[in-house]
Design a protein around this motif. Sequence first.
Motif, PDB file in Angstrom:
ATOM      1  N   ALA B 137       0.976  -1.399  -0.064  1.00 45.67           N
ATOM      2  CA  ALA B 137       0.119  -0.111   0.091  1.00 45.67           C
ATOM      3  C   ALA B 137       0.816   1.338   0.136  1.00 45.67           C
ATOM      4  N   GLY B 138       1.891   1.196   0.654  1.00 43.73           N
ATOM      5  CA  GLY B 138       2.714   2.621   0.943  1.00 43.73           C
ATOM      6  C   GLY B 138       4.017   2.604  -0.300  1.00 43.73           C
ATOM      7  N   ALA B 139       4.248   1.573  -1.018  1.00 44.55           N
ATOM      8  CA  ALA B 139       4.997   1.683  -2.076  1.00 44.55           C
ATOM      9  C   ALA B 139       4.539   2.534  -3.036  1.00 44.55           C
ATOM     10  N   TYR B 140       5.674   2.782  -4.246  1.00 43.10           N
ATOM     11  CA  TYR B 140       5.321   3.610  -5.098  1.00 43.10           C
ATOM     12  C   TYR B 140       5.481   2.586  -6.400  1.00 43.10           C
ATOM     13  N   PRO B 141       4.606   3.063  -7.751  1.00 44.41           N
ATOM     14  CA  PRO B 141       4.791   2.027  -8.656  1.00 44.41           C
ATOM     15  C   PRO B 141       6.080   1.838  -9.126  1.00 44.41           C
ATOM     16  N   ALA B 142       6.812   2.528  -9.129  1.00 42.73           N
ATOM     17  CA  ALA B 142       8.500   2.320  -9.538  1.00 42.73           C
ATOM     18  C   ALA B 142       9.222   1.131  -8.923  1.00 42.73           C
ATOM     19  N   GLN B 143       8.438   0.785  -7.491  1.00 43.12           N
ATOM     20  CA  GLN B 143       9.266  -0.214  -6.970  1.00 43.12           C
ATOM     21  C   GLN B 143       8.578  -1.145  -7.185  1.00 43.12           C
TER      22      GLN B 143
END
Lengths: 228, 336
Positions: B137-143
Amino acid sequence: MLDKDMIWMLVEGTRDTLYMTLMATLFGYLFGLPMGITLMVTAKEGIQPTSRVKQKVYAIIYKVLDVIVNIARSIPFLILMILVIPVTKAIVGKSYGSAATIVPLTIAAAPFIARMVESSLQEVDRGVIEAAQSMGAGLWRIIWSVLLVEARTSLLIGVTIALGTILGYSAMAGAVGGGGLGDIAIRYGYYRYQTDVMLVTIVVLVVLVQILQSIGMMLSRKLDRRRA
Amino acid sequence: MDPIIQVKHLCKTFQVKGSQVDAAKDISFDIERGDIFGIIGLSGAGKSTLVRCLNLLEMPTSGEVIVDGKSLTELSDAELRFVRRDIGMIFQHFNLLMQKSVLDNVCFPLKIAGVKKQEARERAMELLRTVGLEDKAGAYPAQLSGGQKQRVAIARVLASNPKILLCDEATSALDPQTTKSILGLLRTINETYGITIVVITHEMAVVQEICHHVAVLDEGVLAESGTVQDLFRAPKTEAARRLILTGTEQLSRMRGGTAVRVTFSGQSSFEPMIANLILEYKMPVNILFADTKNINGSAEGEMILQLPDVKDTAERMIQDLRAKRLGVEVLEHYVG
Ligand SMILES: Nc1ncnc2c1ncn2[C@@H]1O[C@H](COP(=O)(O)OP(=O)(O)OP(=O)(O)O)[C@@H](O)[C@H]1O
Ligand SMILES: [Mg+2]
């Protein structure tokens, strides 16, 4: 020589320069940001409305803004300053000094900022805009939550460039009584041959640009989530 | 019959520097409510153009798109935006907001719909659980990996409770394993929420995996449409045949003789029939290719046979096979 009075004058000059630069950038964005957004949206490759009539309206808006921005950008700053003296007088009450210089600085900065904003927003992935449209997002939602957010890194770099450029213009304004460090450099360095004063003002200007640049770059990097 | 999407005489012409490209030529078809409908075609066939006309991301040059009884081209901008919330779309390149967290991405359509923040977050978390990504949930798409990004896109599209889900090459950027899991997720969504799914692809395997009905597009024209089974057993057009035979054409491009493609339901035993042919005609029959495919749940067999280089015998063999109610097609183009 660099006595106490001189140092005090330099401090005041720095303050005036920063004041002019920051205010002109602020006002520049106040006009330039909406102009840049409008340019991006109304362009042919922008965010076209579905109705033919609206498409026509967009095309006209784009053309008009495009011409205005191009004309404004091709007038040399010193000439622009003289040209807008009546406007400056009407707004500030006088045509010399730091506060007065903010007017022509803003007028020069706005179209230049508009172009930078336009190109920053053009970098936003078309697919992301279409995804938002497919979810039923309206134009305002797309501008606010997609364009400005996705382009924020590029926009911040733009702010940094704008600050540097406007700082340069403000120094130029010193030649015609604009106040600030440019004024000091010309009065002491040029007319009175006090090379040391001129050198100090140059160093201060360089340091200022460096600081603004570093802050801008650091912020934009900090805000960029595209890197894993 | 309860079509949720009706396409009527749809045409789309692009003007490109004086010349014009007809990307859709008089296309008409219906998609039933609750169906998983495939649109297949080679690159440039006009698949993306067609699917983008289904939510008016592309304005048709002429013709009608009726979604749930509403003719889209007659709606005002505001009405169209409202209808679009019922028509979700996922893309080949995911199109997530790169500067927003996974959770914020899923919240986005809820924000558009004016749902309160707290409520939106709860719903988004629930959807992330559905797609198996609550820990991101807290990650960003690039990750995220490609498959994870597509799962986020699916969670995002489900947030607004759509009735229809359009997928434009949603698995084309993914490896076969991930493709399978995403297609599995789409099937689950279709079954649990009853969402009608339109799958755009250039891969027959994708159609066979999840679609019930399929339309074949060929250079802007709807070549044929029907159930996936029918298309698999008896493709009526050259365009469909080309798509079905990808991967097997090398096998059949061999020596002389007549090659035929025989299809049969997986339950029937096929072995004795070939043996019978050989015994009866005293001539060899080569099996060039054989495979069993799972076409939405039922096993379908496919075989490419090389019949003897004697025209008369070959023809009689074909008649025999047809008499046994097998799908038989002569692959003229593939023998040389
Ligand atoms: N915006 C556009 N302007 C001009 N021509 C276009 C445009 N969009 C598509 N076309 C043309 O329309 C035709 C169909 O394109 P489309 O993208 O729909 O094909 P596709 O089946 O989705 O192909 P692919 O599998 O490569 O995605 C192509 O010839 C393409 O060049
Ligand atoms: Mg495409």
